[in-house]
Design an enzyme around this catalytic site. Structure first.
Site, mmCIF file in Angstrom:
data_model
loop_
_atom_site.group_PDB
_atom_site.id
_atom_site.type_symbol
_atom_site.label_atom_id
_atom_site.label_comp_id
_atom_site.label_asym_id
_atom_site.label_seq_id
_atom_site.Cartn_x
_atom_site.Cartn_y
_atom_site.Cartn_z
ATOM 1 N N LYS C 203 3.659 -7.468 2.876
ATOM 2 C CA LYS C 203 4.296 -6.522 3.791
ATOM 3 C C LYS C 203 3.523 -5.215 3.806
ATOM 4 O O LYS C 203 3.492 -4.482 2.837
ATOM 5 C CB LYS C 203 5.743 -6.238 3.396
ATOM 6 C CG LYS C 203 6.489 -5.683 4.595
ATOM 7 C CD LYS C 203 7.448 -4.555 4.369
ATOM 8 C CE LYS C 203 7.085 -3.326 3.675
ATOM 9 N NZ LYS C 203 7.000 -2.120 4.504
ATOM 10 N N GLU C 277 1.640 -0.771 -9.080
ATOM 11 C CA GLU C 277 0.704 0.362 -9.038
ATOM 12 C C GLU C 277 1.474 1.526 -8.441
ATOM 13 O O GLU C 277 1.809 1.508 -7.257
ATOM 14 C CB GLU C 277 -0.495 0.049 -8.137
ATOM 15 C CG GLU C 277 -1.340 -1.116 -8.585
ATOM 16 C CD GLU C 277 -2.204 -0.786 -9.790
ATOM 17 O OE1 GLU C 277 -2.182 0.365 -10.264
ATOM 18 O OE2 GLU C 277 -2.893 -1.694 -10.257
ATOM 19 N N CYS C 311 -2.951 7.874 -4.958
ATOM 20 C CA CYS C 311 -2.128 7.878 -6.167
ATOM 21 C C CYS C 311 -2.905 8.397 -7.378
ATOM 22 O O CYS C 311 -2.338 8.994 -8.269
ATOM 23 C CB CYS C 311 -1.567 6.496 -6.443
ATOM 24 S SG CYS C 311 -2.805 5.203 -6.361
ATOM 25 N N GLU C 408 4.344 14.510 -8.016
ATOM 26 C CA GLU C 408 3.313 14.009 -7.124
ATOM 27 C C GLU C 408 3.595 14.494 -5.700
ATOM 28 O O GLU C 408 4.656 14.219 -5.147
ATOM 29 C CB GLU C 408 3.308 12.482 -7.154
ATOM 30 C CG GLU C 408 2.195 11.880 -6.334
ATOM 31 C CD GLU C 408 2.118 10.364 -6.481
ATOM 32 O OE1 GLU C 408 3.170 9.715 -6.514
ATOM 33 O OE2 GLU C 408 0.988 9.842 -6.565
#
Lengths: 299, 294, 501
Positions: C203, C277, C311, C408
């Protein structure tokens, strides 16, 4: 008269990082009006050069005529910055470009090896200046530099600077013989501290010459010198820059490292013999849309 | 209850000295902070010893001890860790008779008890030998397409919470040895029906040059200790040696708090649970890049 | 002549970088006339493009223009069922029966077609996601092809990968990928999975489905048997249906730590294989003995690559105090040369923020940072009027307790802090629940390797940053994820032992 009492503290250079930066700069895409502008700028920065054992008065007059009129069909072009010849031919060149605004540059100091006693080098510089050289391109004593004798190298540059009187001094590092970017950075810093008005990569007799990573490291040295002292030192890559594409990449690198002030013949030069015609080819192509032959342009 | 004591086969005219089984935390042998106890039972259900019934605070203290010991233990040379694991084997071998007696008291048949002790010793020797080899087998230099030296090595996860298996000695050593061989420190929850080999194994560790805090052994009940250990944010991994899927599931849910790595070992027979992958399953892969240039 | 400091009364030396005066770059847009995009995209199930059941769709837009590009099928649970069933059939009947060598050759074919259609894919990536064409062309697409090429070669060599235990595939993998590297993440997921003999249901992210759907075309073009790769488009609900599907044997997710934890919880006790991840807040440590200019370049590459939508971005700059002024001043100068704008312009350094939602999030952090007392710095680069843009930003004087240091942001925003000693730098670097990556800049090899060995993170860049390669394992410690992608470790994630221990 030592001018280099303070040790030169040069930052370490990571060669792979430099190459990556260069690759990124080379990915800039210069098109249309920006390209045409860059091509004109390039022409104005060229030190049109002949440095052969076979150079004669006739050859130098040819060169000067080309400098005065790059392409008859395009009278609106800028003239090159200078012609660059051996000391013995400075007088010929000077007469040929008189009144044009084109400078005469002379290599000196036992170019290209520099392996002569200092007195002889200084005499050669003085003779070149007496003959009318506006600019002197000296070579550093690479042997002494690589042997670690920075004081000698610095003093030598300072002596030559003194001998130059009002002539501008370009200091050729002969980067192809220095081995590492660290050494090139140290030599750049040393030259600037010792009186260089320009630092220059190469004699054109040694390969590799003005590679992009080498030039970037020298530009960064000039930038750091400027930020520290406020003094603007010029840069002259020489050797190996033969295409308009190469030249534009240099201009991109200058623009993004030193900024607009250095996009000026007073602070940036290309030492080249065949670059001008490729630039001319590109200019005509930009204007006409038709790819050009080298034979369309005079030698 | 002295009649049931494992070491109770003494002359009738001498009263045996009984051992108090304590837990092993930070290289010391405290009792549970809670002051509570449980009974270790023989095969017929009769009590054979009192053991500590540790609390969540004991878990907390054990994690503190394990964390304090971790950097130092991981910082030992692989050679040194190998020697220390081998030293544990030596000490266990020397105490073979004691462990056979303990196993027998817990219901293991005497000949099987002897085999189990030998297997446990051999297991320790096996992992002692891996300490300076698994890195060679499982790390890599990666041929990247740029001018970089690139390598991937294994590093210990850190503090591993171990739910010890029912198998009282071979299972215990099979779980703990690979964890510490790779530089982890452990908090071992002993919740099975035969806890006495584990508490005595603490003594073996204590006499084997294993720094305090590398292995911490708590006895008590899974339903009290596992959840706080599994949820503890300063525990990096869990080794769940239980065939019960509900135990694994609930611990895994608690482990989500800090995304602990969870390895499940549902084995009941630990005879063949021996491979370098038992070490690498409790390791992290670290990839390092550095330019190659002049 | 000796050094002299600039004489009093004159302005401090300043470089004329960026800006419009003097010689600048003309627009250099990548030509798009050879790229065919359809108005409507279906799901890729069992080798065919099909509409979602009930015909639901969503729009994907160009974040640089805010204009719709196409309608894309929105997969429901029933569609995911279909896809998983197709993957299961393909696994049982075809893919697991195929000779490993032949399986590998299919994967090689995919790599080759990706290379052949590279420019089209790069343009599509930049149109749909906003990333600069320079990056999609030079990084995303070549790396995606390289991943397929690398893992293709493993297909018939699995017995050599993990000594002493053999290897067999897992079955059907359910994979969910993010919007920051759409095609590359698809490659990271699909290549090792199918090379190892699994089949997949993937997806793509809601805002960037197009290159995955082009990959589906390529997979069909490569003749890969129907059902081996299935691609279902949609938003979070579709993703949840994929990872929670009972007939999926392995879950691979790249995305936020928050969602990663939800997935991990859902998988608890299932015995299923998984790799996660997740997020990061990496420290980039610059020591006083660093090669400064290359370090500055690494800082720029670390945080401004892909608009900071990375990331593993080096989103915390930790500079040793003795060089902090120099590094920050050079960093600001370098940032002035960064060009923000049209992703399809070959000179663009920082493209469009991927979506309105992401821009809102970044802007919220810009407010938070200022409110917390950090000192903001933004470059003077002009930005287009339409579209989602964020100038490269620094937060100077940031503190460890600030949210812009802890959380983040996933944008071109760098928090800058200083440290005094090596140990302090390491401690600050590790003072986070994340552990994906880190950077170290020092010309002293011994120090660099000491620091890389002490930072608790899965990828350490010493004197470089944001480098990726199919042979190099990538993945996080701590709350940055579980498992690795890339290299041998990435293969491990799609295999189980042939023999029990």
């Amino acid at each position: 008269m030592s001018t280099t009492a303070a040790p030169v503290e040069s930052p370490p250079i990571d060669a792979v990082g430099v190459e990556e930066r260069v690759a990124r700069l080379c990915s800039r895409s210069i098109k249309k009006e920006a390209k045409l502008q860059a091509l004109h700028l390039t022409l104005s920065m060229i030190d049109l050069t002949t440095l052969e054992g076979a150079d004669s008065e006739g050859k130098v007059r040819q060169l000067c005529a080309k400098a005065l009129q790059l392409h008859a069909a395009l009278p609106d072009l800028p003239h090159v910055a200078a012609v660059c010849v051996y000391p013995a031919l400075v007088g010929v060149a000077k007469r040929a470009v008189e009144g044009s605004g084109i400078h005469v540059a002379s290599v000196a100091t036992s170019f290209p090896a520099g392996q002569a006693p200092l007195e002889i080098k200084l005499l050669e510089v003085r003779k070149a200046v007496e003959a009318g050289a506006d600019e002197v391109d000296m070579v550093i004593s690479r042997g002494r530099f690589l042997a670690g004798d920075l004081a000698y190298t610095g003093d030598e540059i300072a002596s030559v600077k003194e001998a130059c009187a009002d002539a501008h001094l370009k200091v050729i590092l002969e980067t192809g013989e220095l081995g590492t970017l660290d050494a090139i950075r140290r030599a750049s810093d040393l030259a600037m501290r010792s009186g260089a008005d320009f630092i220059k990569t190469s004699t054109g007799k040694i390969k590799p010459a003005a590679t992009m990573p080498v030039v970037l490291v020298m530009l960064e040295a000039i930038r750091d010198h400027y930020l520290r002292t406020g003094e603007k030192i010029g840069m002259k890559p020489a050797g190996g820059i033969s295409t308009a594409k190469d030249a534009i990449r240099h201009l991109v690198m200058v623009r993004e490292t030193l900024g607009q002030d250095w996009l000026d013949p007073d602070l940036y030069r290309f030492g080249a013999s065949s670059l001008a015609n490729d630039v001319l080819r590109q200019i005509v192509k930009q204007r006409s849309g038709i790819y050009q032959s080298f034979d369309d342009f005079s030698l | 209850m002295s009649e049931q004591r494992p070491a109770g086969a003494a002359a009738a005219d001498r009263l045996p000295v009984l051992k108090t089984h304590k837990v092993y935390v930070g290289g010391r042998f405290p009792r549970s902070e809670s002051g509570r106890f449980d009974r270790a039972l023989g095969p017929d259900g009769t009590p054979i010893a009192n053991i500590c019934r540790c609390s969540r605070k004991d878990v907390r203290d054990a994690v503190t001890a394990a964390r304090a010991a971790q950097a130092g233990w991981a910082g030992r040379t692989a050679y040194n860790r190998g020697q220390i694991l081998y030293r544990i084997a030596e000490m266990l071998e020397g105490r073979s008779a004691q462990f056979e007696t303990l196993l027998a008291a817990g219901g293991t048949a005497p000949d099987e008890a002897a085999i189990e002790v030998q297997a446990a010793v051999d297991r320790l020797v096996h992992y002692a030998g891996w300490t300076d080899k698994f890195q060679q087998v499982f790390s890599s230099v990666n041929p990247v397409a740029t001018s970089h030296f690139n390598f991937s090595i294994l590093e210990p996860m850190g503090v591993i919470g171990v739910l010890a298996p029912e198998s009282p000695l071979l299972g215990l050593t099979s779980a703990v040895a690979p964890a510490i061989a790779g530089g982890n420190t452990t908090v071992v929850l002993v919740t099975g029906s035969q806890p006495l080999p584990a508490t005595t194994f603490g003594e073996v560790l204590n006499s084997s040059d294993v720094p305090g805090g590398v292995v911490n052994v708590l006895t008590g009940r899974s339903d009290e200790m596992l959840a706080p250990l599994a949820a503890h944010r300063d525990v990096d991994g869990l080794l769940l040696c239980s065939p019960d899927p509900d135990v694994a599931r609930s611990a895994e849910i608690e482990a989500v708090h800090n995304l602990k790595r969870v390895a499940v070992r549902p084995h009941e027979d630990w005879t063949d649970v021996q491979s370098p992958y038992e070490i690498t399953d409790l390791q992290e892969v670290k990839t390092t890049w550095h330019p190659i240039g002049s | 002549m000796t050094d002299s400091t600039p004489s009093a009364g004159t302005a401090a030396p300043k470089l004329r970088l960026g800006g419009d005066d003097g010689w600048g770059y003309a627009p250099a847009p990548e030509s798009t006339d050879h790229v065919e995009l359809r108005d409507r995209y279906g799901l890729f199930i069992d080798g065919e493009f099909v509409d979602a059941k009930g015909g639901r769709t969503f729009e994907t837009a160009n974040p640089a223009t805010e204009e719709k590009i196409a309608d894309v099928a929105l997969a429901s649970d029933a569609d995911v069922d279909r896809a998983v069933a197709a993957a299961r059939r393909a696994y049982e009947d075809v893919w697991s029966q195929l000779a490993p060598r032949e399986r590998g050759k299919y994967v090689y074919r995919i790599a080759r077609v990706l290379q052949e259609r590279g420019r089209e894919l790069a343009i599509t990536e930049s149109l749909d996601g906003g990333k600069p064409i320079r990056e999609s062309r030079d990084v995303d697409i070549p790396l995606a092809a390289a991943h397929f090429f690398y893992y293709a070669g493993w297909a018939d060599k699995l017995d050599y990968a993990f000594p002493g235990r053999g290897a067999r595939s897992l079955g059907v993998a359910g994979q969910v990928i993010p919007w920051n590297f759409p095609l590359l993440m698809a490659a990271w997921k699909i290549a090792p999975a199918i090379a190892a003999g699994n089949t997949v249901v993937l997806k793509p992210a809601e805002t960037t489905p197009l290159t995955a759907l082009k990959l589906a075309e390529i997979i069909r073009e490569a003749g890969v048997p129907p059902g081996v790769v299935n691609i279902v488009t949609g938003a979070g609900e579709t993703g949840a249906a994929v990872v929670q599907h009972p007939d999926v044997d392995k879950v691979a997710f790249t995305g936020s730590t928050e969602v990663g934890k939800l997935i991990r919880r859902a998988l608890a006790g299932s015995g299923k294989h998984y790799t996660l991840e997740l997020g990061g807040k990496a420290a980039n440590l610059v020591f006083e003995d660093a090669a400064v200019d290359q370090a500055v370049e690494g800082i720029v590459n670390g945080i401004f690559f892909n608009q900071g939508h990375v990331c593993c971005a080096g989103s915390r700059l930790l500079v040793q105090e003795s060089v902090a002024d120099e590094v920050i001043s050079k960093l600001k100068d370098r940032m002035e040369t960064l060009i923000v704008g049209d992703p399809l312009d070959k000179n663009t350094d920082i493209g469009a923020i991927n979506s309105r939602a992401q821009l809102d999030r970044i802007e919220e952090y810009l407010e938070i940072g200022e409110a917390e007392g950090a000192e903001p710095f933004q470059t003077s680069c002009p930005v287009p009027e339409r579209g989602y843009w964020c100038r490269p930003t620094l937060f100077l004087q940031a503190s460890q307790s600030h949210r812009v240091v802890q959380e983040e942001i996933f944008g071109p925003v760098l928090a800058v802090q200083t440290f005094r000693t090596v140990d302090e730098g390491i401690a600050m670097a590790n003072n986070t629940p994340y552990g994906l990556s880190g950077g170290v800049w020092s010309d002293k090899g011994a120090k660099a390797f000491r620091v890389t060995s002490r930072i608790r993170a899965g990828v350490l860049w010493a004197n470089t940053y944001n480098k990726f390669d199919p042979t190099a394992p990538f993945g996080g410690y701590k709350e940055s994820g579980i498992g690795r992608e890339g290299g041998l470790a990435g293969l491990h994630a799609y295999l189980q032992p042939e023999r029990a221990a």
